[in-house]
Scaffold this motif. Structure first.
Motif, PDB file in Angstrom:
ATOM      1  N   LEU A  63      86.121 -25.552 -15.327  1.00  0.00           N
ATOM      2  CA  LEU A  63      85.861 -26.580 -14.315  1.00  0.00           C
ATOM      3  C   LEU A  63      85.759 -25.937 -12.939  1.00  0.00           C
ATOM      4  CD1 LEU A  63      85.775 -29.641 -13.447  1.00  0.00           C
ATOM      5  CD2 LEU A  63      88.262 -29.480 -13.232  1.00  0.00           C
ATOM      6  N   ALA A  64      86.672 -25.008 -12.653  1.00  0.00           N
ATOM      7  CA  ALA A  64      86.705 -24.345 -11.345  1.00  0.00           C
ATOM      8  C   ALA A  64      85.458 -23.512 -11.107  1.00  0.00           C
ATOM      9  CB  ALA A  64      87.951 -23.472 -11.245  1.00  0.00           C
ATOM     10  N   VAL A  65      84.882 -22.956 -12.181  1.00  0.00           N
ATOM     11  CA  VAL A  65      83.673 -22.138 -12.040  1.00  0.00           C
ATOM     12  C   VAL A  65      82.556 -22.934 -11.377  1.00  0.00           C
ATOM     13  CG1 VAL A  65      81.800 -21.060 -13.360  1.00  0.00           C
ATOM     14  CG2 VAL A  65      84.165 -20.529 -13.906  1.00  0.00           C
ATOM     15  N   GLY A  66      82.433 -24.217 -11.751  1.00  0.00           N
ATOM     16  CA  GLY A  66      81.417 -25.060 -11.137  1.00  0.00           C
ATOM     17  C   GLY A  66      81.642 -25.231  -9.651  1.00  0.00           C
ATOM     18  N   TYR A  67      82.902 -25.309  -9.253  1.00  0.00           N
ATOM     19  CA  TYR A  67      83.225 -25.425  -7.836  1.00  0.00           C
ATOM     20  C   TYR A  67      82.922 -24.131  -7.095  1.00  0.00           C
ATOM     21  CZ  TYR A  67      85.513 -29.968  -8.317  1.00  0.00           C
ATOM     22  OH  TYR A  67      85.770 -31.298  -8.532  1.00  0.00           O
ATOM     23  N   VAL A  68      83.222 -23.002  -7.734  1.00  0.00           N
ATOM     24  CA  VAL A  68      82.946 -21.705  -7.112  1.00  0.00           C
ATOM     25  C   VAL A  68      81.453 -21.535  -6.858  1.00  0.00           C
ATOM     26  CG1 VAL A  68      83.029 -19.197  -7.467  1.00  0.00           C
ATOM     27  CG2 VAL A  68      84.999 -20.603  -8.077  1.00  0.00           C
ATOM     28  N   ALA A  69      80.642 -22.101  -7.750  1.00  0.00           N
ATOM     29  CA  ALA A  69      79.185 -21.996  -7.597  1.00  0.00           C
ATOM     30  C   ALA A  69      78.644 -22.908  -6.503  1.00  0.00           C
ATOM     31  CB  ALA A  69      78.502 -22.332  -8.930  1.00  0.00           C
ATOM     32  N   ARG A  70      79.426 -23.885  -6.072  1.00  0.00           N
ATOM     33  CA  ARG A  70      78.918 -24.855  -5.102  1.00  0.00           C
ATOM     34  C   ARG A  70      78.547 -24.246  -3.754  1.00  0.00           C
ATOM     35  NH1 ARG A  70      82.473 -30.319  -6.106  1.00  0.00           N
ATOM     36  NH2 ARG A  70      81.626 -30.842  -4.046  1.00  0.00           N
ATOM     37  N   ALA A 124      76.181 -22.983 -18.034  1.00  0.00           N
ATOM     38  CA  ALA A 124      75.604 -24.291 -17.687  1.00  0.00           C
ATOM     39  C   ALA A 124      76.370 -24.926 -16.534  1.00  0.00           C
ATOM     40  CB  ALA A 124      75.623 -25.210 -18.909  1.00  0.00           C
ATOM     41  N   ARG A 125      77.694 -24.745 -16.529  1.00  0.00           N
ATOM     42  CA  ARG A 125      78.526 -25.281 -15.455  1.00  0.00           C
ATOM     43  C   ARG A 125      78.196 -24.623 -14.120  1.00  0.00           C
ATOM     44  NH1 ARG A 125      81.115 -29.614 -13.442  1.00  0.00           N
ATOM     45  NH2 ARG A 125      82.974 -29.050 -12.270  1.00  0.00           N
ATOM     46  N   ILE A 126      77.881 -23.345 -14.138  1.00  0.00           N
ATOM     47  CA  ILE A 126      77.503 -22.643 -12.903  1.00  0.00           C
ATOM     48  C   ILE A 126      76.252 -23.271 -12.295  1.00  0.00           C
ATOM     49  CG2 ILE A 126      76.577 -20.461 -12.001  1.00  0.00           C
ATOM     50  CD1 ILE A 126      78.475 -19.027 -13.964  1.00  0.00           C
ATOM     51  N   PHE A 127      75.263 -23.558 -13.131  1.00  0.00           N
ATOM     52  CA  PHE A 127      74.041 -24.186 -12.621  1.00  0.00           C
ATOM     53  C   PHE A 127      74.315 -25.605 -12.115  1.00  0.00           C
ATOM     54  CE2 PHE A 127      71.933 -20.809 -15.075  1.00  0.00           C
ATOM     55  CZ  PHE A 127      71.011 -20.384 -14.123  1.00  0.00           C
ATOM     56  N   ILE A 380      88.203 -24.181  -2.493  1.00  0.00           N
ATOM     57  CA  ILE A 380      89.605 -23.869  -2.198  1.00  0.00           C
ATOM     58  C   ILE A 380      90.524 -25.080  -2.316  1.00  0.00           C
ATOM     59  CG2 ILE A 380      88.887 -22.011  -0.656  1.00  0.00           C
ATOM     60  CD1 ILE A 380      89.689 -23.783   1.706  1.00  0.00           C
ATOM     61  N   SER A 381      89.937 -26.251  -2.460  1.00  0.00           N
ATOM     62  CA  SER A 381      90.783 -27.444  -2.628  1.00  0.00           C
ATOM     63  C   SER A 381      90.533 -28.106  -3.976  1.00  0.00           C
ATOM     64  CB  SER A 381      90.551 -28.437  -1.482  1.00  0.00           C
ATOM     65  OG  SER A 381      89.181 -28.775  -1.362  1.00  0.00           O
ATOM     66  N   GLY A 382      89.348 -28.629  -4.205  1.00  0.00           N
ATOM     67  CA  GLY A 382      89.083 -29.362  -5.441  1.00  0.00           C
ATOM     68  C   GLY A 382      88.968 -28.498  -6.667  1.00  0.00           C
ATOM     69  N   GLY A 383      88.199 -27.415  -6.574  1.00  0.00           N
ATOM     70  CA  GLY A 383      87.912 -26.615  -7.751  1.00  0.00           C
ATOM     71  C   GLY A 383      89.125 -25.989  -8.402  1.00  0.00           C
ATOM     72  N   ILE A 384      90.042 -25.514  -7.578  1.00  0.00           N
ATOM     73  CA  ILE A 384      91.218 -24.846  -8.140  1.00  0.00           C
ATOM     74  C   ILE A 384      92.432 -25.758  -8.215  1.00  0.00           C
ATOM     75  CG2 ILE A 384      90.447 -22.564  -7.394  1.00  0.00           C
ATOM     76  CD1 ILE A 384      92.376 -22.758  -5.052  1.00  0.00           C
ATOM     77  N   ALA A 385      92.276 -27.015  -7.809  1.00  0.00           N
ATOM     78  CA  ALA A 385      93.419 -27.941  -7.809  1.00  0.00           C
ATOM     79  C   ALA A 385      94.063 -28.096  -9.185  1.00  0.00           C
ATOM     80  CB  ALA A 385      92.997 -29.305  -7.253  1.00  0.00           C
ATOM     81  N   PRO A 386      93.295 -28.327 -10.267  1.00  0.00           N
ATOM     82  CA  PRO A 386      93.948 -28.452 -11.578  1.00  0.00           C
ATOM     83  C   PRO A 386      94.671 -27.174 -12.004  1.00  0.00           C
ATOM     84  CG  PRO A 386      91.720 -29.352 -11.647  1.00  0.00           C
ATOM     85  CD  PRO A 386      91.842 -28.608 -10.364  1.00  0.00           C
ATOM     86  N   ILE A 387      94.082 -26.010 -11.666  1.00  0.00           N
ATOM     87  CA  ILE A 387      94.730 -24.740 -12.012  1.00  0.00           C
ATOM     88  C   ILE A 387      96.023 -24.576 -11.234  1.00  0.00           C
ATOM     89  CG2 ILE A 387      94.486 -22.224 -11.967  1.00  0.00           C
ATOM     90  CD1 ILE A 387      91.497 -22.597 -12.334  1.00  0.00           C
ATOM     91  N   ILE A 388      95.971 -24.874  -9.937  1.00  0.00           N
ATOM     92  CA  ILE A 388      97.176 -24.779  -9.106  1.00  0.00           C
ATOM     93  C   ILE A 388      98.261 -25.710  -9.622  1.00  0.00           C
ATOM     94  CG2 ILE A 388      98.121 -25.299  -6.814  1.00  0.00           C
ATOM     95  CD1 ILE A 388      95.550 -24.254  -5.602  1.00  0.00           C
ATOM     96  N   CYS A 389      97.878 -26.941  -9.939  1.00  0.00           N
ATOM     97  CA  CYS A 389      98.858 -27.928 -10.409  1.00  0.00           C
ATOM     98  C   CYS A 389      99.449 -27.520 -11.762  1.00  0.00           C
ATOM     99  CB  CYS A 389      98.213 -29.306 -10.499  1.00  0.00           C
ATOM    100  SG  CYS A 389      97.768 -30.005  -8.898  1.00  0.00           S
ATOM    101  N   THR A 390      98.598 -27.008 -12.639  1.00  0.00           N
ATOM    102  CA  THR A 390      99.084 -26.538 -13.945  1.00  0.00           C
ATOM    103  C   THR A 390     100.070 -25.389 -13.755  1.00  0.00           C
ATOM    104  OG1 THR A 390      96.995 -27.165 -15.001  1.00  0.00           O
ATOM    105  CG2 THR A 390      98.386 -25.614 -16.190  1.00  0.00           C
ATOM    106  N   TYR A 391      99.742 -24.493 -12.843  1.00  0.00           N
ATOM    107  CA  TYR A 391     100.617 -23.348 -12.555  1.00  0.00           C
ATOM    108  C   TYR A 391     101.934 -23.807 -11.930  1.00  0.00           C
ATOM    109  CZ  TYR A 391     102.366 -19.091 -10.355  1.00  0.00           C
ATOM    110  OH  TYR A 391     103.163 -18.053  -9.955  1.00  0.00           O
TER     111      TYR A 391
END
Length: 444
Positions: A63-70, A124-127, A380-391
């Motif tokens: 999921l975060a990969v798509g945000y990084v591509a934005r 596909a998520r990157i695109f 830095i906010s939305g894309g990594i939010a689930p990863i940060i919260c999981t961590y």
């Protein structure tokens, strides 16, 4: 302006608003469909593991990969949007998003293709991310720049309401196919919401192809102020505005992803709440979002964009810990209600934010500045939010660590919002030392 010309302008304004909003709905349908799938579908089908924590982390990573591509999409389409116009850039973003989503629905799963399955999903998520990176700024500019100065907050908020409408359509379609496919959902039912995107894609391209370029951009072209390298110029001449845009958006974006992605997965895993029930909660919240964002966009035209946005940020800060405490009760009815209520602080910000950000930059660099600032913030906010919260949950062992994260984003945005200025308040163009002659005078 004669009556005939005025009537034609009003007609094109309505078409532009419709095209930008409908296009935004389609693109955000694609993007949020993946977000929900990353919580309830992909951990099982593309990232299987004996440890649910690892599966969830890997899925949220995709999921975060798509945000990084934005930001990549922001740079690409910001350049073209400020060079060749808003309309042409937006047609391309629509194709990119739609085709990427359709491909996802056709991919073999891990059980069939092994490690290549998640790899292709991520590509596909990157695109998808590149496409949506150019969508947000372009759609709000298409609407705002066809509207009048006195209604810029409302006009810019309409495509932003398309974000909620896209989430709504994604939730409704996903919920529908969950119900229709039943026990076969993880066999074939999950594919149908992704393949449904082909219908939306065709409709969106047809609608966007029939609109004219915005009057503001036409003025930039007529006055020969088109920048040769808009992305580089906006970073060089307006670095402070870009940074403040990044930070002011955090309290709107990060909590939204926490509310609609992380906490959904958390509730399914820890309280065994039915995924369809939670998708319904998001559906109701999305319906309200479609009305609330334009409402607060209208309010921002009356009392000031910055003032409305600050109200939303402060409410988000105050809501963080009560929200988590109520969600952590594990009571389905409470979780349903709280999921719906959590959207209100977000919606207040969502109404004022588009015009607030867009008007932080001159017209000739507006697509690049708004796109770059907003999409870096998305990473830095939305894309990594689930990863940060999981961590955070894994390390601290308490869900209240997530509340602390929400509160932190609100404090950062509060400071940035206080500091941000309307471009018309910047006396001179930092790059040329001269005043821009075509900027609308609108107060934040």
């Amino acid at each position: 302006m004669n009556e005939s010309s005025n009537s034609a302008t009003k007609k094109m304004t309505r078409k532009a608003v419709g095209a930008s909003t409908i296009g935004a709905i389609i693109e955000w349908y694609d993007f949020f469909l993946y977000s929900t799938a990353s919580a309830i579908i992909f951990p099982k089908l593309f990232f299987p593991s004996a440890d649910p924590y690892i599966s969830t982390l890997e899925s949220f990573g995709s999921l975060a990969v798509g945000y990084v591509a934005r930001p990549v999409g922001a740079a690409i389409f910001g350049h073209f949007g400020d060079r060749i116009g808003r309309k042409n850039a937006l047609v391309i973003t629509l194709w990119l998003m739609g085709l990427s989503t359709i491909v996802m629905g056709l991919l073999p799963t891990y059980s069939t293709l092994g490690f290549l399955a998640p790899l292709l999903l991520i590509i596909a998520r990157i695109f998808q991310g590149i496409g949506v990176g150019g969508e947000w700024a372009g759609s709000i500019l298409l609407s705002m720049e066809w509207g009048g100065n006195k209604t810029s907050g409302f006009m810019a908020s309409l495509p932003n309401a398309g974000v909620g409408a896209g989430q709504l359509v994604a939730s409704v379609i996903l919920g529908l196919f969950i119900a229709l496919s039943g026990s076969q959902f993880y066999v074939w039912g999950w594919r149908l919401p992704f393949l449904f995107s082909v219908i939306l894609l065709v409709a969106g391209v047809v609608i966007r192809s029939k609109i004219d370029e915005t009057p503001h951009f036409q003025e930039v072209q007529a006055s020969k102020q088109v920048s040769a390298l808009p992305i580089f110029e906006v970073v060089k001449s307006y670095p402070k505005q870009v940074l403040l845009t990044i930070f002011l958006k955090m309290s709107e974006h990060a909590p939204y992803v926490v509310f609609t992605v992380f906490m959904i997965g958390y509730s399914v895993e820890h309280f065994h709440i039915d995924k369809g029930f939670l998708v319904t909660a998001i559906t109701v919240a999305s319906i309200l979002m479609c009305f609330n964002i334009p409402l607060f966009g209208h309010v921002s035209d009356r009392i000031g964009m910055k003032r409305v946005y600050l109200i939303g940020v402060i409410l988000m800060l105050l809501w963080a810990f009560p929200y988590v405490a109520l969600m952590n009760t594990g009571i389905p009815s409470v979780i349903f209600l709280v999921t719906v209520l959590s959207m209100f602080p977000h919606n207040i910000q969502g109404g004022a934010q588009p015009a607030l950000i867009a008007q932080s930059f001159p017209v000739r660099l507006r697509y690049s500045g708004a796109a770059l600032g907003s999409q870096i913030s998305a990473v830095i906010s939305g894309g990594i939010a689930p990863i940060i919260c999981t961590y955070l949950l894994h390390v601290f062992g308490t869900i209240y660590a997530v509340a602390g994260y929400i509160a932190f984003t609100a404090v950062v945005s509060l400071i940035a919002t206080v500091l941000v200025k309307n471009y018309t308040q910047l006396k001179e163009n930092p790059g040329t030392g001269t005043k821009e002659s075509i900027e609308p005078s609108i107060q934040l």
